[in-house]
Design an enzyme around this catalytic site. Structure first.
Site, mmCIF file in Angstrom:
data_model
loop_
_atom_site.group_PDB
_atom_site.id
_atom_site.type_symbol
_atom_site.label_atom_id
_atom_site.label_comp_id
_atom_site.label_asym_id
_atom_site.label_seq_id
_atom_site.Cartn_x
_atom_site.Cartn_y
_atom_site.Cartn_z
ATOM 1 C CD GLU A 95 -7.755 -1.750 3.011
ATOM 2 O OE1 GLU A 95 -8.137 -0.595 3.292
ATOM 3 O OE2 GLU A 95 -6.688 -2.233 3.456
ATOM 4 C CD1 TRP A 118 -11.719 0.528 3.225
ATOM 5 C CD2 TRP A 118 -11.881 2.722 2.870
ATOM 6 N NE1 TRP A 118 -10.471 0.972 2.865
ATOM 7 C CE2 TRP A 118 -10.550 2.326 2.645
ATOM 8 C CE3 TRP A 118 -12.222 4.058 2.706
ATOM 9 C CZ2 TRP A 118 -9.556 3.215 2.255
ATOM 10 C CZ3 TRP A 118 -11.233 4.953 2.314
ATOM 11 C CH2 TRP A 118 -9.919 4.529 2.096
ATOM 12 C CE1 TYR A 154 -4.077 4.467 -0.393
ATOM 13 C CE2 TYR A 154 -6.183 3.986 0.663
ATOM 14 C CZ TYR A 154 -4.924 4.570 0.700
ATOM 15 O OH TYR A 154 -4.520 5.256 1.810
ATOM 16 N NE ARG A 186 18.917 4.712 -10.773
ATOM 17 C CZ ARG A 186 19.866 4.465 -11.679
ATOM 18 N NH1 ARG A 186 20.552 3.332 -11.632
ATOM 19 N NH2 ARG A 186 20.128 5.333 -12.643
ATOM 20 N NE ARG A 187 13.682 6.243 -15.137
ATOM 21 C CZ ARG A 187 13.961 6.689 -16.357
ATOM 22 N NH1 ARG A 187 13.156 6.358 -17.365
ATOM 23 N NH2 ARG A 187 15.020 7.433 -16.583
ATOM 24 C CB CYS A 206 -3.081 7.189 4.736
ATOM 25 S SG CYS A 206 -4.511 8.033 5.453
ATOM 26 N NE ARG A 237 -2.414 11.620 2.816
ATOM 27 C CZ ARG A 237 -3.244 11.956 3.788
ATOM 28 N NH1 ARG A 237 -2.826 12.731 4.788
ATOM 29 N NH2 ARG A 237 -4.490 11.537 3.788
ATOM 30 C CG ASP A 280 -4.638 5.463 13.540
ATOM 31 O OD1 ASP A 280 -4.044 5.300 14.620
ATOM 32 O OD2 ASP A 280 -5.856 5.252 13.394
ATOM 33 C CG HIS A 339 -1.186 10.619 13.581
ATOM 34 N ND1 HIS A 339 -0.843 10.822 12.262
ATOM 35 C CD2 HIS A 339 -2.384 9.984 13.563
ATOM 36 C CE1 HIS A 339 -1.799 10.345 11.475
ATOM 37 N NE2 HIS A 339 -2.756 9.811 12.243
ATOM 38 C CE1 TYR A 365 -6.793 11.111 15.094
ATOM 39 C CE2 TYR A 365 -5.924 8.968 14.467
ATOM 40 C CZ TYR A 365 -6.424 10.208 14.124
ATOM 41 O OH TYR A 365 -6.551 10.551 12.798
ATOM 42 C CB ALA A 422 -9.960 9.762 14.425
#
Length: 375
Positions: free
Chosen positions: A65, A87, A143, A186-187, A206, A275, A278, A316, A318, A374
């Site tokens: 991947e 996927w 991505y 720092r970039r 994600c 963000r 799972d 989270h 499930y 999910a």
């Protein structure tokens, strides 16, 4: 002892405990979740590759991947050709929901009536039929597109003749060049989140943003690098190559030896902001993927390994993963050590690395634990 499993178990246990005390939340899927916000884990990559041992994580899927992302590819044909199915569920769901459109396209393309395909038939068609793969195998601006071609405007808009083709920005090539030429910056950031395009992909990214940091290696850091990476006896090899040297004390002498053999003096760390996380299925995979990416970039830049820092936004579990999580938490994270990962990068850019160049050794683990995805 697996330092990776210990941290992961602590966070997974927090979610399991929360599941005993709170109700699950609604979300975009049909499966409710127990969630927390703003969590972090840190992995010292010099202590081993952070692939979980309390359940098997399929490393080849992680590797293929990541290579798919680095190619700038967004079509699952490459993944399926490498026996990677992670996927497919999103593409197949879109195919099912778009069946009327598929039937019309199929009739026009093949002059035949369409029938609904099973998931296995769908995957086989992607691999064997180039036209089908082009039409139905592309996940959209995911991505690979964002990392290698951020902001591309592929065609003129009919309603605006002033808009010209805009070449996308290759963030991976850019950040590697910056690490090599401007390491204190720092970039050193790569973003997978383009607000204009989050609705043009099967699953909006994600893991949304990652940042690199280059820092000096201590004497002990460099010595650990020698112990892990140098093939042979570095002191004996030094005596063979350097006949007239002065011995100014063991610390100074060993430093001169390491400098002679160009042992890295700086190390690379990476922090990911994810963000949506799972925790049971996705996060173990994501930890391994970004640890792998960090090691690839460190090696092609001649750097040692620092930390991988994982930062989760909505973390989270499930509802239908709860029992599996409990099963995993019963397993002892101290039974097995983290495995070792070696990557052959000599004379290669990061884009030259293939599946055959990465070698995972000493991966001893508990059996896999299956859980539904999910979508």
């Amino acid at each position: 002892m697996s330092y990776a499993d210990i941290q992961y178990h602590a966070l997974l246990n927090e979610l399991v405990q929360q599941a005993q005390e709170t109700n699950a939340n609604e979300n975009r899927t049909d499966v409710k979740t127990y969630s927390m916000f703003g969590k972090q884990m840190r992995f010292d990559l010099s202590k081993g590759f952070p692939l979980l041992t309390t359940k098997k994580v399929h490393f080849k899927s992680v590797l293929t991947e990541l290579l798919w992302f680095l190619k700038g590819d967004t079509n699952i044909k490459y993944l399926l050709e490498h026996n990677n199915h992670i996927w497919t569920d999103w593409r197949y769901k879109y195919f099912q929901e778009s069946f009327p459109n598929f039937a019309a396209w199929f009739k026009q393309t093949y002059n035949q009536e369409a029938v609904m395909l099973t998931k296995a038939e769908f995957e086989n068609k992607i691999v064997t039929d180039t036209m089908f793969a082009k039409q139905w195998g592309d996940i959209g601006k995911g991505y690979g597109h964002q990392w290698r071609n951020f902001g591309e405007l592929p065609e003129l808009r009919p309603y605006s003749k002033d808009v010209k083709y805009q070449e996308g920005f290759d963030q991976i090539s850019w950040v590697i060049n910056e690490i090599q030429t401007n390491p204190t910056s720092r970039r050193l950031i790569v973003s997978g989140w383009n607000p204009h395009e989050v609705d043009q992909v099967d699953l909006p990214p994600c893991h949304t943003l990652f940042q690199f940091h280059v820092s000096p290696m201590s004497f002990n850091d460099r010595k650990r690098w020698v112990d892990s990476n140098y093939k042979g006896d570095i002191l004996a090899d030094y005596k063979k190559e350097v006949t007239n040297y002065s011995f100014d004390g063991m610390l100074e002498h060993y430093t001169n030896v390491m400098n002679h053999f160009k042992v890295p003096t700086s190390k690379l760390s990476c922090q990911l902001y994810q963000r949506s996380a799972d925790m049971f299925l996705g996060v173990p995979f994501n930890i391994a993927s970004y640890a792998l990416l960090t090691q690839m970039i460190a090696q092609v830049c001649g750097l040692g390994l620092g930390e991988f820092i994982w930062t989760g936004g909505n973390v989270h579990l499930y509802e239908n993963h709860l029992e599996q999580a409990k099963d995993q938490l019963v397993r002892n994270p101290e039974w097995y050590d983290c495995p070792k990962l070696t990557i052959d990068t000599e004379g290669k850019t990061i884009f030259d690395i293939t599946e055959d160049d990465a070698h995972l050794t000493d991966y001893i683990h508990f059996p896999p634990i299956k859980a539904p995805v999910a979508v």
